[in-house]
Design a protein around this motif. Structure first.
Motif, PDB file in Angstrom:
ATOM      1  N   ALA A 205       2.079  -5.637   5.808  1.00 59.36           N
ATOM      2  CA  ALA A 205       0.843  -6.400   5.950  1.00 59.36           C
ATOM      3  C   ALA A 205      -0.372  -5.512   5.714  1.00 59.36           C
ATOM      4  O   ALA A 205      -1.316  -5.889   4.991  1.00 59.36           O
ATOM      5  CB  ALA A 205       0.772  -7.032   7.338  1.00 59.36           C
ATOM      6  N   ALA A 206      -0.357  -4.321   6.300  1.00 56.00           N
ATOM      7  CA  ALA A 206      -1.477  -3.401   6.111  1.00 56.00           C
ATOM      8  C   ALA A 206      -1.568  -2.946   4.660  1.00 56.00           C
ATOM      9  O   ALA A 206      -2.667  -2.799   4.112  1.00 56.00           O
ATOM     10  CB  ALA A 206      -1.307  -2.191   7.030  1.00 56.00           C
ATOM     11  N   ALA A 207      -0.413  -2.737   4.026  1.00 61.31           N
ATOM     12  CA  ALA A 207      -0.405  -2.334   2.624  1.00 61.31           C
ATOM     13  C   ALA A 207      -1.013  -3.427   1.751  1.00 61.31           C
ATOM     14  O   ALA A 207      -1.800  -3.143   0.828  1.00 61.31           O
ATOM     15  CB  ALA A 207       1.026  -2.044   2.179  1.00 61.31           C
ATOM     16  N   ARG A 208      -0.688  -4.668   2.055  1.00 62.18           N
ATOM     17  CA  ARG A 208      -1.233  -5.787   1.275  1.00 62.18           C
ATOM     18  C   ARG A 208      -2.746  -5.875   1.464  1.00 62.18           C
ATOM     19  O   ARG A 208      -3.492  -6.101   0.497  1.00 62.18           O
ATOM     20  CB  ARG A 208      -0.561  -7.092   1.707  1.00 62.18           C
ATOM     21  N   LEU A 209      -3.217  -5.678   2.685  1.00 60.55           N
ATOM     22  CA  LEU A 209      -4.651  -5.713   2.957  1.00 60.55           C
ATOM     23  C   LEU A 209      -5.375  -4.562   2.276  1.00 60.55           C
ATOM     24  O   LEU A 209      -6.558  -4.673   1.931  1.00 60.55           O
ATOM     25  CB  LEU A 209      -4.903  -5.666   4.465  1.00 60.55           C
ATOM     26  N   ALA A 210      -4.655  -3.457   2.069  1.00 63.20           N
ATOM     27  CA  ALA A 210      -5.255  -2.286   1.424  1.00 63.20           C
ATOM     28  C   ALA A 210      -5.258  -2.420  -0.095  1.00 63.20           C
ATOM     29  O   ALA A 210      -5.694  -1.503  -0.798  1.00 63.20           O
ATOM     30  CB  ALA A 210      -4.504  -1.026   1.833  1.00 63.20           C
ATOM     31  N   GLY A 211      -4.770  -3.542  -0.608  1.00 68.11           N
ATOM     32  CA  GLY A 211      -4.792  -3.758  -2.048  1.00 68.11           C
ATOM     33  C   GLY A 211      -3.539  -3.345  -2.777  1.00 68.11           C
ATOM     34  O   GLY A 211      -3.514  -3.333  -4.013  1.00 68.11           O
ATOM     35  N   VAL A 212      -2.491  -3.013  -2.046  1.00 69.99           N
ATOM     36  CA  VAL A 212      -1.234  -2.618  -2.675  1.00 69.99           C
ATOM     37  C   VAL A 212      -0.535  -3.855  -3.234  1.00 69.99           C
ATOM     38  O   VAL A 212      -0.449  -4.888  -2.562  1.00 69.99           O
ATOM     39  CB  VAL A 212      -0.313  -1.904  -1.667  1.00 69.99           C
ATOM     40  N   GLY A 213      -0.039  -3.762  -4.456  1.00 72.89           N
ATOM     41  CA  GLY A 213       0.725  -4.854  -5.037  1.00 72.89           C
ATOM     42  C   GLY A 213       2.133  -4.854  -4.474  1.00 72.89           C
ATOM     43  O   GLY A 213       3.060  -4.305  -5.102  1.00 72.89           O
ATOM     44  N   VAL A 214       2.286  -5.433  -3.299  1.00 78.32           N
ATOM     45  CA  VAL A 214       3.555  -5.372  -2.578  1.00 78.32           C
ATOM     46  C   VAL A 214       4.690  -5.968  -3.405  1.00 78.32           C
ATOM     47  O   VAL A 214       5.785  -5.408  -3.496  1.00 78.32           O
ATOM     48  CB  VAL A 214       3.447  -6.087  -1.218  1.00 78.32           C
ATOM     49  N   GLY A 215       4.454  -7.113  -4.023  1.00 75.56           N
ATOM     50  CA  GLY A 215       5.487  -7.775  -4.803  1.00 75.56           C
ATOM     51  C   GLY A 215       5.947  -6.938  -5.975  1.00 75.56           C
ATOM     52  O   GLY A 215       7.152  -6.728  -6.176  1.00 75.56           O
ATOM     53  N   ARG A 216       4.994  -6.434  -6.747  1.00 73.48           N
ATOM     54  CA  ARG A 216       5.339  -5.634  -7.929  1.00 73.48           C
ATOM     55  C   ARG A 216       6.073  -4.359  -7.540  1.00 73.48           C
ATOM     56  O   ARG A 216       7.048  -3.968  -8.187  1.00 73.48           O
ATOM     57  CB  ARG A 216       4.075  -5.292  -8.717  1.00 73.48           C
ATOM     58  N   ALA A 217       5.606  -3.694  -6.493  1.00 72.62           N
ATOM     59  CA  ALA A 217       6.247  -2.446  -6.073  1.00 72.62           C
ATOM     60  C   ALA A 217       7.659  -2.703  -5.560  1.00 72.62           C
ATOM     61  O   ALA A 217       8.581  -1.921  -5.826  1.00 72.62           O
ATOM     62  CB  ALA A 217       5.404  -1.768  -4.986  1.00 72.62           C
TER      63      ALA A 217
END
Length: 327
Positions: A205-217
């Protein structure tokens, strides 16, 4: 007056075991097998053989580490190993494909499997265990259909040389392993993808809020384990001279054991490539040492499970006690 000294010494011992308990187990294994059969176990020939036998497991476990770093699981890679071996050998023997083309096709299929797993987990939001278990079953069916359930023997000497050639006395699989693990380590520790995977594993959740492309990664992590499984499958089929439906079955437990053992090396429960290498060495040395001592094959599975339990318990228990002391 002496209590603080004992407490301090105990704290230092527990702190050491928390970080290096798995390495202690590895050292004790080497000392034990070396003392029991020094001429055979400690010989240069056997040590090179250990590395050679470790190569496939190290490559597969290195890829699995990526998925585990991202906080996911993959139960399909064992059948990817089998499929890549069956497909590469089948294309060479049945369809007359060149060796390079057959290997490329096997790798491409592994990429597709990784994309499918990643899509199901990251975008359809299917539980990783359920998704990859389903994929694994599909792959098992594909393996049986393509091979008719029988081994496909390869006669191309150039293909089998992948596993049998030596360069400066070093088996080719060992050199391939070193190259793959180097790439995996650099990508995980020195690239944006690696940093994103570690962030996702820590807190999605924090990674997604930080702009990380969780799905792609996440998809990329599944592709990595698929490609590594395919590389291992090609080497395995070259080593045994055939593609088999059950060729990859033995790697499922071993790869997870190596990766989880590695998570208790130096870092606090974090999966990483160097730790996985240590885990692979523990699994491989245990198998090699037991074989030299004439143990039955079932004993290898028994000891492998016990080593995993003891090594991880040693580190996690030490960490828990240390945490209670700090609090």
């Amino acid at each position: 007056m002496t209590l603080p000294t004992y407490a301090g010494a105990g704290h230092r011992i527990l702190s050491f075991l928390a970080r290096y308990g798995t390495l202690v187990v590895l050292a004790l294994m080497i000392i034990g097998f070396g003392a029991a059969s020094p001429a055979a176990f400690l010989s240069e020939r056997n040590l090179i053989n250990v590395l050679n036998q470790s190569a496939l497991l190290a490559i597969v476990s290195g890829g699995l580490t990526y998925v585990l770093v991202a906080g996911q699981f993959d139960l399909s890679f064992a059948n990817v190993i089998s499929l890549s071996g069956i497909l590469s050998v089948g294309l060479i023997e049945r369809s007359g494909w060149p060796i390079a083309g057959a290997i490329a096709a096997a790798l491409a299929v592994a990429v597709v499997v990784g994309l499918a797993n990643g899509f199901l987990v990251a975008y359809v939001r299917v539980n990783a265990i359920v998704a990859t278990l389903g994929t694994s079953t599909v792959l098992l069916g594909v393996n049986f259909i393509y091979s008719n359930g029988a081994p496909i023997t390869v006669s191309a000497g150039g293909f089998t040389n992948i596993a049998r050639d030596r360069i400066l006395g070093i088996p080719a699989p060992v050199l391939i392993m070193a190259a793959v693990l180097l790439v995996l380590w650099v990508a995980l520790n020195r690239t944006l993808l690696g940093h994103h995977l570690q962030a996702i594993g820590s807190n999605p959740a924090a990674a997604r809020l930080a702009g990380v492309g969780v799905g792609r990664a996440t998809v990329a992590a599944f592709v990595v384990v698929g490609v590594c499984a395919a590389i291992g499958g090609v080497i395995l089929s070259a080593r045994i001279g055939s593609g088999m439906v059950t060729a990859g079955d033995g790697f499922l437990l071993s790869a997870f054991a190596a990766s989880f053992l590695g998570a208790s090396v130096v870092r606090d429960g974090q999966f990483h490539i160097v730790g996985t290498i240590v885990g692979v060495l523990i699994v491989s040395i245990a198998a090699n040492g037991l074989a030299i001592m004439g143990a039955q094959s079932y004993a290898q599975y028994l000891v492998q499970g016990l080593i995993l339990l003891i090594a991880v318990a040693l580190s996690t228990t030490s960490r828990r006690i240390l945490g209670q002391q700090v609090s």
